[in-house]
Design a protein around this motif. Sequence first.
Motif, PDB file in Angstrom:
ATOM      1  N   VAL A   1       0.831  -1.199   0.000  1.00 13.62           N
ATOM      2  CA  VAL A   1       0.000   0.000   0.000  1.00 13.62           C
ATOM      3  C   VAL A   1       0.873   1.258   0.000  1.00 13.62           C
ATOM      4  O   VAL A   1       0.604   2.222  -0.734  1.00 13.62           O
TER       5      VAL A   1
ATOM      6  N   LEU B   1      -7.572   3.348  -5.641  1.00 10.11           N
ATOM      7  CA  LEU B   1      -6.753   4.071  -4.679  1.00 10.11           C
ATOM      8  C   LEU B   1      -6.656   5.513  -5.165  1.00 10.11           C
ATOM      9  O   LEU B   1      -6.348   5.762  -6.329  1.00 10.11           O
TER      10      LEU B   1
ATOM     11  N   ALA C   1      -0.511  11.341   1.764  1.00  7.38           N
ATOM     12  CA  ALA C   1      -1.443  11.065   2.854  1.00  7.38           C
ATOM     13  C   ALA C   1      -1.001  11.763   4.133  1.00  7.38           C
ATOM     14  O   ALA C   1       0.182  11.723   4.496  1.00  7.38           O
TER      15      ALA C   1
ATOM     16  N   LEU D   1      -4.238  10.037   8.362  1.00  5.52           N
ATOM     17  CA  LEU D   1      -4.703   9.004   7.436  1.00  5.52           C
ATOM     18  C   LEU D   1      -3.728   7.830   7.402  1.00  5.52           C
ATOM     19  O   LEU D   1      -4.141   6.660   7.354  1.00  5.52           O
ATOM     20  N   ARG D   2      -2.433   8.107   7.458  1.00  7.94           N
ATOM     21  CA  ARG D   2      -1.452   7.019   7.483  1.00  7.94           C
ATOM     22  C   ARG D   2      -1.616   6.177   8.748  1.00  7.94           C
ATOM     23  O   ARG D   2      -1.526   4.951   8.701  1.00  7.94           O
TER      24      ARG D   2
ATOM     25  N   ARG E   1      -4.369   5.765  10.478  1.00  5.78           N
ATOM     26  CA  ARG E   1      -5.604   4.973  10.345  1.00  5.78           C
ATOM     27  C   ARG E   1      -5.404   3.786   9.420  1.00  5.78           C
ATOM     28  O   ARG E   1      -5.880   2.676   9.703  1.00  5.78           O
ATOM     29  N   LEU E   2      -4.696   3.985   8.313  1.00  2.28           N
ATOM     30  CA  LEU E   2      -4.421   2.883   7.392  1.00  2.28           C
ATOM     31  C   LEU E   2      -3.584   1.799   8.055  1.00  2.28           C
ATOM     32  O   LEU E   2      -3.913   0.610   7.982  1.00  2.28           O
TER      33      LEU E   2
ATOM     34  N   ILE F   1      -4.801  -2.060   8.859  1.00  2.00           N
ATOM     35  CA  ILE F   1      -4.083  -3.225   8.318  1.00  2.00           C
ATOM     36  C   ILE F   1      -3.587  -4.122   9.447  1.00  2.00           C
ATOM     37  O   ILE F   1      -3.641  -5.348   9.343  1.00  2.00           O
TER      38      ILE F   1
ATOM     39  N   LEU G   1     -10.898  -1.310   4.176  1.00  2.00           N
ATOM     40  CA  LEU G   1      -9.569  -0.993   3.650  1.00  2.00           C
ATOM     41  C   LEU G   1      -9.672  -0.239   2.334  1.00  2.00           C
ATOM     42  O   LEU G   1      -9.002   0.792   2.138  1.00  2.00           O
TER      43      LEU G   1
ATOM     44  N   LEU H   1     -10.697   3.416   2.893  1.00  2.24           N
ATOM     45  CA  LEU H   1      -9.623   4.286   3.366  1.00  2.24           C
ATOM     46  C   LEU H   1      -8.647   4.629   2.254  1.00  2.24           C
ATOM     47  O   LEU H   1      -8.187   5.774   2.134  1.00  2.24           O
ATOM     48  N   LEU H   2      -8.321   3.653   1.423  1.00  5.27           N
ATOM     49  CA  LEU H   2      -7.400   3.909   0.315  1.00  5.27           C
ATOM     50  C   LEU H   2      -7.995   4.896  -0.676  1.00  5.27           C
ATOM     51  O   LEU H   2      -7.269   5.687  -1.296  1.00  5.27           O
TER      52      LEU H   2
ATOM     53  N   VAL I   1      -7.182   8.569   0.097  1.00  2.76           N
ATOM     54  CA  VAL I   1      -5.835   9.118  -0.090  1.00  2.76           C
ATOM     55  C   VAL I   1      -5.860  10.086  -1.265  1.00  2.76           C
ATOM     56  O   VAL I   1      -6.286   9.722  -2.369  1.00  2.76           O
TER      57      VAL I   1
END
Length: 459
Positions: free
Chosen positions: A35, A66, A422, A426-427, A429-430, A434, A445, A448-449, A452
Motif C-alpha cells: 500500500v 486508490l 497522505a 490518514l497514514r 488509520r491505514l 491493516i 480498507l 480508506l485507500l 488518499v
Amino acid sequence: MTEVAQLASFVHRARFEDISAAAVQELKIRILDTVGVAIGAQDAPPIQAIRSLLHDLGGNPAASYLGGGQGSADRVAFYNAALSRYLDYMDAYLAKGETNHPSDNLGAVLACAESADASGKDLLTALAVAYQVHTRLSDVAPVRAKGFDHTTQGAYAAAAASAKALGLDAGQIANAIAISGTANNALRVTRTGNLSHWKGLAYPNTAKEGVFAALLASRGITGPEAVFEGNKGFKDSIAGPFDIDWLAEDLESVRRTILKKHNAEIHSQSALDAALDIRARPGFDAHAISSVRLRTFDVAFSIIGGGEEGDKQNIRTKEEADHSLPYMLAAALLDGQVLPEQYEPERIAAADIQALLRKVHISPDPALSARFPQEMPAELEITFADGRIERATRNSYEGFHTQPMSWETARRKFDLLAAPFASADLRERLAGLIATLETHSARDLAGLLAQVPATRHTV
C-alpha cells in the motif's frame, strides 16, 4: 481429478484458521508495504495516463480506485496493481530458476474482495492463496529460461485468489484458473533490452485478466480442464513435467518471500548495502573512483548486470535504471541512497551518474551462484584514483530471509513513501486498520485507500 481441479479444491477449502499467526503477520506487513509503494506512485506519468484512460472508459462502480473513484473490479485491479508495481519497490520470491513478486496480486484480491463485500479474514485468506500458488509454481515450473515472463505463473495465482475472494465454488474456481492460465502466457522480452513501461504493467494486466476470468467463471463460462497436463497444455508447451500435490499444500509461503530495503531490483539489494558500507568509510570520495568491480551470483548478472537480458550501461529511462545494477550502484555511491528520487529524469541524465555507471564492471562467480537463493552474495571492490582499494562483502540485507523486515521497519518505509500524499492521521488509520485487518472488512480498507489524495501535498 484433473490437476486444475486439485488446485481448485485446495483454493476452495483454504480457511483463515489454517494460516499460522506468523504467516498472518507477514501478510499484514506485505499489505502495509504494498500500500505504501502504491500511494507513492500516484503522480508517475504512466499512472496518470492510465487513470485518465480508465476515467474515459467508465464502468460499473464495483470497486474503489486508490486515490478516489470507482470502477469495474478488473479495471480497478489493473490500476491499483499498476500503482503497487510502478516504483519497483515491492516484495519478491526467489526460486532457483525464477523470481516473482507475489504482492502484485493484492490489487486483484482487494478489488474482488471489496466487490463481494468480503471480510478482512477472507481477504487475507485469498492473498495467502495467491502467495502459495505463485511461489509453488515458480519452485517447480520456472519459465524464464524458456523465454516466458514470471507473470505466466501469476496467471494461475491471480485467478485462483480472485475466485477465492469472490467466494466461488470449486468448479468455478477451476474454470477461472483454466481460463486465465491458458490465455496469459507472457514473453520475457518484457524485461530484456531497452525496457518500456510494460515492465511495470505486465503483472497489472495479469491481475486484470485473473479477475475477469473469475468473473466469467462466476457466470458459468468454462475453461480447458486439462490446462496443466493436457495435450498442448502448460507442461507440454512451456514448463515441462512437474508435480505439486495441491491437496498437501499449506498457506505459509508468504513467510518465504522477502521485502526490498532499497528502491531497486530485488537481486541488487545486498550489493547496494556493500556499496553503502564503503561509502560510509572515512575519506570516501565518489568523484575519485576509477573503477567499481562486483562479483555476484549468476541470476543478478543475467538480469541486471549486463548478462543475457541486455546492456545495462545505456540508461535513459526509469524503467532501464531500476533494472541496471551499474546505475543503481552508481546512485548508491553518489547519493547514499536508492529511493524514488534517484529515478527522476534529471538524475538519470546527470553527468556524474552517467560517468560513474560506466566504471562499473560486474561478473558472475560460480561459487557465489551456488549459494543463491539461500544467500544473496555480493563482493564489491572499489579502486580510487590514488590507487587505494576498498572492499565490502554482503550475503543478505534487512528484508531478506536471514534478516526479516519488522512491522516497525515496514511502517517507516510506508510513511516515507506515503507522506507526500497522505496526512499523518490518514497514514495512522491505514496502518492501524491493516494491523487488525481480520476484525475489519475489505470495504473498510478499500474505502480508506480511496480517501488518499491523488496529488502531493506539502509535507
